[in-house]
Scaffold this motif. Structure first.
Motif, PDB file in Angstrom:
ATOM      1  N   ASP A  13       0.858  -1.183   0.000  1.00 56.42           N
ATOM      2  CA  ASP A  13       0.000   0.000   0.000  1.00 56.42           C
ATOM      3  C   ASP A  13       0.894   1.232   0.000  1.00 56.42           C
ATOM      4  N   GLY A  14       0.299   2.369  -0.215  1.00 62.36           N
ATOM      5  CA  GLY A  14       1.084   3.601  -0.241  1.00 62.36           C
ATOM      6  C   GLY A  14       0.211   4.810  -0.014  1.00 62.36           C
ATOM      7  N   SER A  15       0.833   5.905   0.335  1.00 69.76           N
ATOM      8  CA  SER A  15       0.108   7.162   0.548  1.00 69.76           C
ATOM      9  C   SER A  15       1.066   8.327   0.309  1.00 69.76           C
ATOM     10  N   GLU A  16       0.496   9.500   0.175  1.00 69.89           N
ATOM     11  CA  GLU A  16       1.310  10.714  -0.005  1.00 69.89           C
ATOM     12  C   GLU A  16       0.831  11.775   0.975  1.00 69.89           C
ATOM     13  N   ARG A  17       1.761  12.330   1.716  1.00 71.21           N
ATOM     14  CA  ARG A  17       1.424  13.377   2.680  1.00 71.21           C
ATOM     15  C   ARG A  17       1.160  14.695   1.962  1.00 71.21           C
ATOM     16  N   GLU A  18       0.604  15.631   2.702  1.00 71.29           N
ATOM     17  CA  GLU A  18       0.291  16.929   2.116  1.00 71.29           C
ATOM     18  C   GLU A  18       1.530  17.642   1.588  1.00 71.29           C
ATOM     19  N   ASP A  19       2.682  17.376   2.218  1.00 64.66           N
ATOM     20  CA  ASP A  19       3.909  18.040   1.775  1.00 64.66           C
ATOM     21  C   ASP A  19       4.599  17.312   0.628  1.00 64.66           C
ATOM     22  N   GLY A  20       3.955  16.275   0.083  1.00 66.72           N
ATOM     23  CA  GLY A  20       4.510  15.568  -1.070  1.00 66.72           C
ATOM     24  C   GLY A  20       5.369  14.368  -0.727  1.00 66.72           C
ATOM     25  N   LEU A  21       5.621  14.099   0.565  1.00 65.81           N
ATOM     26  CA  LEU A  21       6.414  12.932   0.958  1.00 65.81           C
ATOM     27  C   LEU A  21       5.600  11.663   0.702  1.00 65.81           C
ATOM     28  N   ARG A  22       6.174  10.702  -0.033  1.00 65.64           N
ATOM     29  CA  ARG A  22       5.461   9.488  -0.410  1.00 65.64           C
ATOM     30  C   ARG A  22       5.924   8.309   0.447  1.00 65.64           C
ATOM     31  N   LEU A  23       4.949   7.563   0.965  1.00 70.76           N
ATOM     32  CA  LEU A  23       5.225   6.413   1.825  1.00 70.76           C
ATOM     33  C   LEU A  23       4.630   5.165   1.200  1.00 70.76           C
ATOM     34  N   SER A  24       5.366   4.056   1.276  1.00 77.45           N
ATOM     35  CA  SER A  24       4.844   2.776   0.785  1.00 77.45           C
ATOM     36  C   SER A  24       5.480   1.639   1.558  1.00 77.45           C
ATOM     37  N   ARG A  25       4.832   0.482   1.483  1.00 78.84           N
ATOM     38  CA  ARG A  25       5.373  -0.734   2.095  1.00 78.84           C
ATOM     39  C   ARG A  25       5.641  -1.750   0.991  1.00 78.84           C
ATOM     40  N   ARG A  26       6.840  -2.277   0.991  1.00 78.45           N
ATOM     41  CA  ARG A  26       7.267  -3.188  -0.068  1.00 78.45           C
ATOM     42  C   ARG A  26       7.628  -4.545   0.516  1.00 78.45           C
ATOM     43  N   ARG A  27       7.140  -5.620  -0.121  1.00 80.53           N
ATOM     44  CA  ARG A  27       7.441  -6.970   0.361  1.00 80.53           C
ATOM     45  C   ARG A  27       8.906  -7.321   0.123  1.00 80.53           C
ATOM     46  N   ALA A  38       3.480 -15.739   3.255  1.00 83.38           N
ATOM     47  CA  ALA A  38       3.829 -15.955   4.654  1.00 83.38           C
ATOM     48  C   ALA A  38       5.333 -15.969   4.876  1.00 83.38           C
ATOM     49  N   LEU A  39       6.105 -16.144   3.807  1.00 86.81           N
ATOM     50  CA  LEU A  39       7.566 -16.168   3.919  1.00 86.81           C
ATOM     51  C   LEU A  39       8.181 -14.820   3.550  1.00 86.81           C
ATOM     52  N   THR A  40       7.385 -13.784   3.592  1.00 92.31           N
ATOM     53  CA  THR A  40       7.903 -12.435   3.338  1.00 92.31           C
ATOM     54  C   THR A  40       7.586 -11.523   4.509  1.00 92.31           C
ATOM     55  N   SER A  41       8.358 -10.474   4.592  1.00 94.28           N
ATOM     56  CA  SER A  41       8.065  -9.371   5.499  1.00 94.28           C
ATOM     57  C   SER A  41       7.896  -8.131   4.621  1.00 94.28           C
ATOM     58  N   TYR A  42       8.075  -6.957   5.186  1.00 92.74           N
ATOM     59  CA  TYR A  42       8.016  -5.761   4.353  1.00 92.74           C
ATOM     60  C   TYR A  42       8.928  -4.687   4.934  1.00 92.74           C
ATOM     61  N   LYS A  43       9.249  -3.717   4.115  1.00 89.54           N
ATOM     62  CA  LYS A  43       9.978  -2.541   4.596  1.00 89.54           C
ATOM     63  C   LYS A  43       9.253  -1.299   4.099  1.00 89.54           C
ATOM     64  N   TRP A  44       9.377  -0.237   4.876  1.00 94.69           N
ATOM     65  CA  TRP A  44       8.823   1.052   4.453  1.00 94.69           C
ATOM     66  C   TRP A  44       9.786   1.723   3.485  1.00 94.69           C
ATOM     67  N   VAL A  45       9.256   2.271   2.437  1.00 95.68           N
ATOM     68  CA  VAL A  45      10.040   3.058   1.493  1.00 95.68           C
ATOM     69  C   VAL A  45       9.499   4.489   1.546  1.00 95.68           C
ATOM     70  N   VAL A  46      10.381   5.432   1.843  1.00 92.75           N
ATOM     71  CA  VAL A  46       9.988   6.837   1.998  1.00 92.75           C
ATOM     72  C   VAL A  46      10.702   7.654   0.910  1.00 92.75           C
ATOM     73  N   GLN A  47       9.928   8.277   0.047  1.00 92.20           N
ATOM     74  CA  GLN A  47      10.497   9.011  -1.093  1.00 92.20           C
ATOM     75  C   GLN A  47      10.108  10.495  -1.002  1.00 92.20           C
ATOM     76  N   GLY A  48      11.128  11.339  -1.035  1.00 95.38           N
ATOM     77  CA  GLY A  48      10.873  12.782  -0.931  1.00 95.38           C
ATOM     78  C   GLY A  48      11.666  13.573  -1.946  1.00 95.38           C
ATOM     79  N   GLN A  49      11.583  14.860  -1.810  1.00 91.46           N
ATOM     80  CA  GLN A  49      12.356  15.779  -2.653  1.00 91.46           C
ATOM     81  C   GLN A  49      13.134  16.683  -1.719  1.00 91.46           C
ATOM     82  N   MET A  50      14.127  16.062  -1.077  1.00 92.44           N
ATOM     83  CA  MET A  50      14.940  16.741  -0.064  1.00 92.44           C
ATOM     84  C   MET A  50      14.100  17.257   1.101  1.00 92.44           C
ATOM     85  N   HIS A  51      13.117  16.444   1.517  1.00 92.23           N
ATOM     86  CA  HIS A  51      12.254  16.820   2.634  1.00 92.23           C
ATOM     87  C   HIS A  51      13.045  16.805   3.946  1.00 92.23           C
ATOM     88  N   VAL A  52      12.743  17.688   4.833  1.00 93.17           N
ATOM     89  CA  VAL A  52      13.282  17.675   6.178  1.00 93.17           C
ATOM     90  C   VAL A  52      12.109  17.836   7.145  1.00 93.17           C
TER      91      VAL A  52
END
Length: 425
Positions: free
Chosen positions: A101-115, A409-423
């Protein structure tokens, strides 16, 4: 980490290195490896069957129980099925790399979970050589390295199957260290494997209650338990009795030594006088010995038609028979049936046989097993039957994964955070 022998430490390092290589492989490369192993199994059937005969001869000489011998046995048909299961895994979607799944914050920071792969998986199992190939296939498809420790009673079979796996991996140019087996039968190595948390990310035991308890008590990494079941049917008053007999026979007789085979039938009192004699006759024809409560025995009225019947003790309803023995109990209501199942079930496979939609719905809502069946054989609780290909085990616990453990069932996931030099403010 507990001090490890050089043998196990090297095995851990090899698996960890191989897991990093596997995690980077494309789906095509993993599928090619599975095809190579399937081809090798097809070509090496005589070698594998010869090794299995050695284990079977040793088992017969030791007086091993028939149910255990059935689990140990490999036949051309069973090897064909294992080959088909491996080729079926090739056809399944690769979960690794998919976005959950994934989402985008109001400031443009994109979040997703990858298997992602879990990493290195340790599997401890007893008298089932098919587990060697099932687990190798699923772990390879999901990019996991695996360390296998099979029982000493199937040692020759496992050695032969590992030759098949390694030959296939070498043809596919994949590190054979991706699938390793603890070849030494010394049980001290089981204890070491359970303490290898620096190398092994998860343990899956496949065997009896004692093995599961050992792993829960001693493992220093997460453990997924399953593969033990006291399986029930509640035969409702509204049931199609002839249909119910067919389903019960399949669930009990088709392969009685496995964990999804039927152990107990709970019959509604309203139909007990009509149904239990029919059930006894059907089971007698199949060579099934029955353990009945006194009121269930009374329905036979001396007309057991050659059935082997004993009076059931209370403890008989807490047994996973794994043989041609069936418990039969009369219950007054569905409430009583559900309480019995909740008391005695190990949350593997339980079902209702009914023509009443309301009762079916209520049963499904209140019985919290890993798989709940309505008018279907418990023997369907299987990775292949559920469209998962092979399976690592059938998990009866509630965390991470339940039921047949397939690829996801043999996978986990990691968060992937994509920005444009966000702080962060």
């Amino acid at each position: 980490m507990t001090s490890l022998s050089p043998y196990m430490q090297q095995m851990g390092r090899t698996a960890q290195l191989a897991s990093r290589h596997l995690a980077a492989l494309s789906t095509g490369a993993k599928n090619a490896a599975l095809r190579c192993i399937a081809d090798e199994l097809h070509q090496q059937q005589p070698m594998v069957l010869k090794a299995n005969r050695m284990d079977m001869d040793a088992g017969h000489a030791k007086g091993v129980a028939a149910s255990l011998l059935d689990r140990m046995l490999l036949t051309p048909e069973r090897l064909d099925s294992l080959e088909a299961d491996m080729r079926a895994v090739v056809q399944l979607p690769d979960p690794v790399g998919t976005t959950l799944d994934g989402s985008e914050r109001e400031d443009g920071l994109r979040l997703s979970r990858r298997r992602i792969p879990i990493g290195v998986i340790g599997v401890i199992y007893e008298a089932r050589p098919n587990v060697t190939l099932d687990i190798a296939a699923l772990c390879l498809k999901t990019g996991n390295a695996v360390i296998l420790r099979g029982g000493s009673d199937i040692q020759h079979s496992n050695q032969a199957l590992m030759q098949v796996v390694h030959a296939g991996l070498e043809k596919a140019r994949i590190d054979p260290g991706a699938v390793q087996t603890v070849g030494n039968p010394d049980r001290a190595y089981v204890t070491e494997l359970l303490r290898m948390d620096d190398y092994v990310d998860m343990i899956i035991p496949r065997g009896g209650a004692a093995l599961h308890q050992l792993c829960r008590d001693q493992a220093s990494m997460p453990v997924i338990t399953g593969g033990i079941g006291i399986c029930h049917y509640f035969v409702d008053a509204s049931v199609d009795q002839m249909g119910a007999l067919k389903v019960i026979e399949n669930a009990k007789v088709q392969r009685p030594s496995v964990c999804n085979a039927l152990d107990t039938v709970l019959v509604h009192r309203a139909i007990a006088d009509a149904f239990i004699p029919k059930l006894a006759e059907r089971m007698a024809a199949c060579g099934v010995e029955m353990r009945m409560t006194p009121d269930a025995m009374a329905t036979l009225d001396g007309h057991g038609n050659g059935a082997k019947v004993q009076r059931a003790r209370e403890e008989d309803f807490a047994v996973e028979w794994m043989s041609l023995i069936l418990g039969i109990k009369v219950v007054d209501t569905m409430d009583e049936a559900i309480v019995h199942i909740q008391t005695h079930s190990l949350n593997h496979s339980d079902g209702i046989l009914t023509n009443d939609l309301h009762n079916a719905t209520r049963f499904v809502d209140e019985v919290n097993s890993s798989a709940v069946f309505v008018n279907a054989s418990t023997r369907f609780n299987d990775g292949g039957q559920f469209g998962l290909g092979a399976e690592v085990a059938v998990s009866t616990q509630k965390l991470h994964a339940r039921g047949p453990l397939g690829l996801e069932a043999l996978t986990s996931y990691k968060w992937v955070v994509q920005g444009q030099m966000h702080v962060r403010a």
